[in-house]
Scaffold this motif. Structure first.
Motif, short mmCIF file in Angstrom:
data_model
loop_
_atom_site.label_atom_id
_atom_site.label_comp_id
_atom_site.label_asym_id
_atom_site.label_seq_id
_atom_site.Cartn_x
_atom_site.Cartn_y
_atom_site.Cartn_z
N ALA A 8 0.83 -1.21 0.00
CA ALA A 8 0.00 0.00 0.00
C ALA A 8 0.87 1.26 0.00
O ALA A 8 0.58 2.22 -0.72
CB ALA A 8 -0.94 -0.01 1.21
N VAL A 9 1.93 1.26 0.78
CA VAL A 9 2.83 2.41 0.81
C VAL A 9 3.50 2.59 -0.54
O VAL A 9 3.60 3.71 -1.07
CB VAL A 9 3.88 2.24 1.94
N LEU A 10 3.96 1.52 -1.14
CA LEU A 10 4.60 1.59 -2.45
C LEU A 10 3.62 2.12 -3.49
O LEU A 10 3.98 2.96 -4.32
CB LEU A 10 5.13 0.22 -2.86
N LEU A 11 2.39 1.65 -3.45
CA LEU A 11 1.38 2.12 -4.39
C LEU A 11 1.14 3.62 -4.23
O LEU A 11 1.07 4.36 -5.23
CB LEU A 11 0.07 1.36 -4.18
N LEU A 12 1.02 4.09 -3.02
CA LEU A 12 0.79 5.52 -2.79
C LEU A 12 1.98 6.36 -3.24
O LEU A 12 1.81 7.47 -3.75
CB LEU A 12 0.47 5.78 -1.32
N LEU A 13 3.18 5.84 -3.07
CA LEU A 13 4.36 6.58 -3.52
C LEU A 13 4.42 6.66 -5.04
O LEU A 13 4.84 7.67 -5.61
CB LEU A 13 5.63 5.92 -2.98
N VAL A 14 3.98 5.61 -5.72
CA VAL A 14 4.02 5.59 -7.18
C VAL A 14 2.90 6.43 -7.77
O VAL A 14 3.09 7.14 -8.76
CB VAL A 14 3.95 4.14 -7.69
N ARG A 63 -1.71 19.33 -7.36
CA ARG A 63 -1.53 19.49 -5.91
C ARG A 63 -2.70 18.86 -5.14
O ARG A 63 -2.52 18.39 -4.02
CB ARG A 63 -1.39 20.96 -5.55
N GLN A 64 -3.89 18.89 -5.71
CA GLN A 64 -5.05 18.34 -5.01
C GLN A 64 -4.91 16.84 -4.75
O GLN A 64 -5.10 16.40 -3.61
CB GLN A 64 -6.33 18.67 -5.78
N PRO A 65 -4.57 16.02 -5.75
CA PRO A 65 -4.35 14.59 -5.44
C PRO A 65 -3.18 14.38 -4.49
O PRO A 65 -3.18 13.46 -3.68
CB PRO A 65 -4.08 13.95 -6.79
N ARG A 66 -2.17 15.25 -4.58
CA ARG A 66 -1.03 15.13 -3.67
C ARG A 66 -1.48 15.31 -2.23
O ARG A 66 -1.02 14.62 -1.33
CB ARG A 66 0.02 16.19 -4.05
N HIS A 67 -2.40 16.25 -2.01
CA HIS A 67 -2.92 16.48 -0.66
C HIS A 67 -3.78 15.31 -0.20
O HIS A 67 -3.96 15.11 1.00
CB HIS A 67 -3.73 17.77 -0.59
N ALA A 68 -4.31 14.54 -1.11
CA ALA A 68 -5.09 13.36 -0.75
C ALA A 68 -4.18 12.16 -0.48
O ALA A 68 -4.48 11.32 0.37
CB ALA A 68 -6.09 13.02 -1.85
N LEU A 73 -0.80 8.11 2.95
CA LEU A 73 0.54 7.53 3.12
C LEU A 73 0.94 7.55 4.59
O LEU A 73 1.46 6.57 5.12
CB LEU A 73 1.55 8.31 2.27
N ALA A 74 0.67 8.66 5.27
CA ALA A 74 0.99 8.75 6.69
C ALA A 74 0.19 7.73 7.49
O ALA A 74 0.72 7.10 8.42
CB ALA A 74 0.71 10.15 7.20
N ALA A 75 -1.07 7.53 7.14
CA ALA A 75 -1.90 6.55 7.83
C ALA A 75 -1.40 5.13 7.58
O ALA A 75 -1.34 4.31 8.50
CB ALA A 75 -3.35 6.68 7.40
N ALA A 76 -1.00 4.86 6.34
CA ALA A 76 -0.51 3.51 6.03
C ALA A 76 0.80 3.22 6.78
O ALA A 76 1.01 2.12 7.27
CB ALA A 76 -0.31 3.37 4.52
N VAL A 77 1.67 4.22 6.85
CA VAL A 77 2.94 4.02 7.56
C VAL A 77 2.70 3.84 9.05
O VAL A 77 3.35 3.02 9.70
CB VAL A 77 3.89 5.22 7.29
N SER A 78 1.74 4.57 9.60
CA SER A 78 1.47 4.43 11.04
C SER A 78 0.86 3.07 11.39
O SER A 78 1.00 2.59 12.51
CB SER A 78 0.57 5.56 11.52
N LEU A 79 0.19 2.44 10.42
CA LEU A 79 -0.39 1.12 10.67
C LEU A 79 0.66 0.01 10.60
O LEU A 79 0.47 -1.05 11.17
CB LEU A 79 -1.49 0.83 9.66
N ILE A 80 1.74 0.26 9.87
CA ILE A 80 2.78 -0.76 9.73
C ILE A 80 3.60 -0.76 10.95
O ILE A 80 3.91 -1.03 11.84
CB ILE A 80 3.68 -0.48 8.51
#
Length: 80
Positions: A8-14, A63-68, A73-80
């Motif tokens: 999920a993190v990799l997907l969000l980064l890409v 910028r709008q999708p970047r803000h989404a 990404l922060a939520a996914a990293v906090s769950l890992i």
């Protein structure tokens, strides 16, 4: 579970748009240029003033999708 979170993190980064403009061939880079500074090959099809305006519009829309993506990404990293 860890593999799913990492995927999920990799997907969000890409998927997230790149807005740094360091590649000198992207719309975010052209946003900061004057009409004279836009490369000549780019002006063959579209005039330089139009490229300036379109790059500002496109960068704002990216910028709008970047803000989404960033909070997800922060939520996914906090769950890992």
């Amino acid at each position: 579970m860890l593999a799913l979170g990492a995927a999920a993190v990799l997907l969000l980064l890409v998927v997230g748009p790149r807005l740094h403009g360091r590649d000198r061939a992207s719309l975010p880079h052209w946003t900061g240029l004057d009409e004279d500074e836009i490369p000549a090959p780019a002006c063959r099809v579209t005039p330089a003033p139009r490229i300036c305006v379109l790059s500002v519009i496109a960068t704002g829309k990216f910028r709008q999708p970047r803000h989404a993506v960033d909070p997800n990404l922060a939520a996914a990293v906090s769950l890992i």
